[in-house]
Design a protein around this motif. Structure first.
Motif, PDB file in Angstrom:
ATOM      1  N   ILE A 266       9.183  -2.006  -8.933  1.00 38.67           N
ATOM      2  CA  ILE A 266       8.399  -0.934  -8.313  1.00 38.67           C
ATOM      3  C   ILE A 266       8.835  -0.736  -6.859  1.00 38.67           C
ATOM      4  CG2 ILE A 266       6.088  -0.278  -7.502  1.00 38.67           C
ATOM      5  CD1 ILE A 266       4.983  -1.677 -10.019  1.00 38.67           C
TER       6      ILE A 266
ATOM      7  N   GLN B  52      -2.227  -2.933  -9.315  1.00 40.31           N
ATOM      8  CA  GLN B  52      -2.125  -1.479  -9.236  1.00 40.31           C
ATOM      9  C   GLN B  52      -3.245  -0.908 -10.097  1.00 40.31           C
ATOM     10  OE1 GLN B  52       1.408   0.474 -10.994  1.00 40.31           O
ATOM     11  NE2 GLN B  52       1.574   1.615  -9.075  1.00 40.31           N
ATOM     12  N   ASP B  53      -4.203  -0.241  -9.433  1.00 39.04           N
ATOM     13  CA  ASP B  53      -5.379   0.279 -10.150  1.00 39.04           C
ATOM     14  C   ASP B  53      -6.055  -0.817 -10.965  1.00 39.04           C
ATOM     15  OD1 ASP B  53      -4.850   2.837  -9.137  1.00 39.04           O
ATOM     16  OD2 ASP B  53      -3.491   3.275 -10.793  1.00 39.04           O
TER      17      ASP B  53
ATOM     18  N   ALA C   5       0.827  -1.209   0.000  1.00 36.38           N
ATOM     19  CA  ALA C   5       0.000   0.000   0.000  1.00 36.38           C
ATOM     20  C   ALA C   5       0.865   1.264   0.000  1.00 36.38           C
ATOM     21  CB  ALA C   5      -0.936  -0.012   1.198  1.00 36.38           C
ATOM     22  N   ASP C   6       1.993   1.206   0.701  1.00 38.87           N
ATOM     23  CA  ASP C   6       2.915   2.352   0.738  1.00 38.87           C
ATOM     24  C   ASP C   6       3.483   2.674  -0.634  1.00 38.87           C
ATOM     25  OD1 ASP C   6       2.544   2.684   3.448  1.00 38.87           O
ATOM     26  OD2 ASP C   6       4.383   1.643   4.025  1.00 38.87           O
ATOM     27  N   ASN C   7       3.431   1.677  -1.524  1.00 36.41           N
ATOM     28  CA  ASN C   7       3.944   1.859  -2.881  1.00 36.41           C
ATOM     29  C   ASN C   7       2.808   1.946  -3.908  1.00 36.41           C
ATOM     30  OD1 ASN C   7       7.149   1.413  -2.985  1.00 36.41           O
ATOM     31  ND2 ASN C   7       6.304   0.127  -1.355  1.00 36.41           N
ATOM     32  N   GLY C   8       1.605   2.228  -3.438  1.00 34.34           N
ATOM     33  CA  GLY C   8       0.467   2.382  -4.337  1.00 34.34           C
ATOM     34  C   GLY C   8      -0.036   1.082  -4.931  1.00 34.34           C
ATOM     35  N   LEU C   9       0.217  -0.032  -4.225  1.00 32.28           N
ATOM     36  CA  LEU C   9      -0.152  -1.354  -4.719  1.00 32.28           C
ATOM     37  C   LEU C   9      -1.177  -2.014  -3.804  1.00 32.28           C
ATOM     38  CD1 LEU C   9       3.507  -2.500  -5.463  1.00 32.28           C
ATOM     39  CD2 LEU C   9       1.829  -1.749  -7.171  1.00 32.28           C
ATOM     40  N   ASP C  10      -1.901  -2.975  -4.358  1.00 38.57           N
ATOM     41  CA  ASP C  10      -2.954  -3.664  -3.609  1.00 38.57           C
ATOM     42  C   ASP C  10      -2.666  -5.169  -3.607  1.00 38.57           C
ATOM     43  OD1 ASP C  10      -5.265  -4.376  -2.304  1.00 38.57           O
ATOM     44  OD2 ASP C  10      -6.642  -3.731  -3.886  1.00 38.57           O
TER      45      ASP C  10
END
Length: 226
Positions: free
Chosen positions: A223, A210-211, A174-179
């Motif tokens: 990433i 990611q998104d 999450a800190d890297n914009g990932l799920d």
């Protein structure tokens, strides 16, 4: 150094000091040339996959050590693509423990009548037997106990550690914009009989998006460490 086991993605060597050396391969699991972390066969070979998996594994095992989570990790050598670990005894012939945050993969195939693809799950933990011939069948807490694989008390420890570790990995993503959708872990007993995390934590044993776009294992490593 003696080769004791050649697995799908790693070779295992016994060291003279009693520790074990894992040599990461560039082979990944999948079918028909498509990567699948839940597959029972090697589906393809990706140059650099072993080093990429080891780099992630080293990072997460050292992060877990900071939080006093028991693992088999001792050290890693990225140049040699090897990891030195404590010896471990597996449960039965081996278990895989999956923590699911989204309904995808085999969970969706089994329970799709009751959920939609990508539906949020509350860190759902399931245990499967490592058995390629039987497609890694899921097994319950009572089943594990009655077959003498894992006691009820050990299952509770396994479940608690799985959730703790998975939440740590999820937060990092999450800190890297990932799920993080799901992650597959393995556990064993240390020489004193206590439960510890074994094997690896890498893009090869998790699904990350990611998104709503799936991120391949080696892209995931880039990433995280770019």
């Amino acid at each position: 150094m003696k080769l004791t086991y050649s697995g799908k993605t790693k070779d295992v060597y016994q060291l003279e000091d009693g520790h074990v050396l894992l040599k990461f391969k560039d082979d990944v699991t999948g079918e028909d040339g498509v990567f699948d972390p839940g597959a029972n066969t090697v589906g393809l070979t990706i140059e650099g996959a072993g080093k990429s998996g080891l780099r992630m594994t080293q990072y997460f095992f050292e992060k877990l050590a900071e939080q006093n989570v028991p693992t088999h990790y001792i050290n890693a050598d990225l140049d040699e693509v090897t990891m030195t670990v404590k010896p471990a005894t597996v449960f039965g012939k081996g278990l895989e423990v999956i923590c699911r945050f989204r309904a995808v993969g085999s969970f969706l195939r089994r329970y799709g009548a009751y959920c939609s693809e990508g539906q949020a799950l509350d860190a759902f933990v399931e245990v499967t037997l490592k058995d390629d011939d039987r497609q890694d069948p899921p097994i319950s807490k009572d089943g594990l106990a009655q077959l003498g694989i894992l006691s009820h008390e050990e299952y509770d420890v396994l479940k608690q550690l799985t959730k703790q570790i998975s939440e740590i990995v999820k937060a990092e993503m999450a800190d890297n914009g990932l799920d993080l959708y799901d992650i597959k872990l393995e556990f064993g007993r240390d020489p004193e009989g206590s439960i510890m995390l074994i094997d690896e934590i890498s893009g090869g044993n998790m699904r990350v998006y990611q998104d709503e776009t799936y991120i391949a294992p080696m892209d995931l490593e880039k990433i995280l460490f770019s």
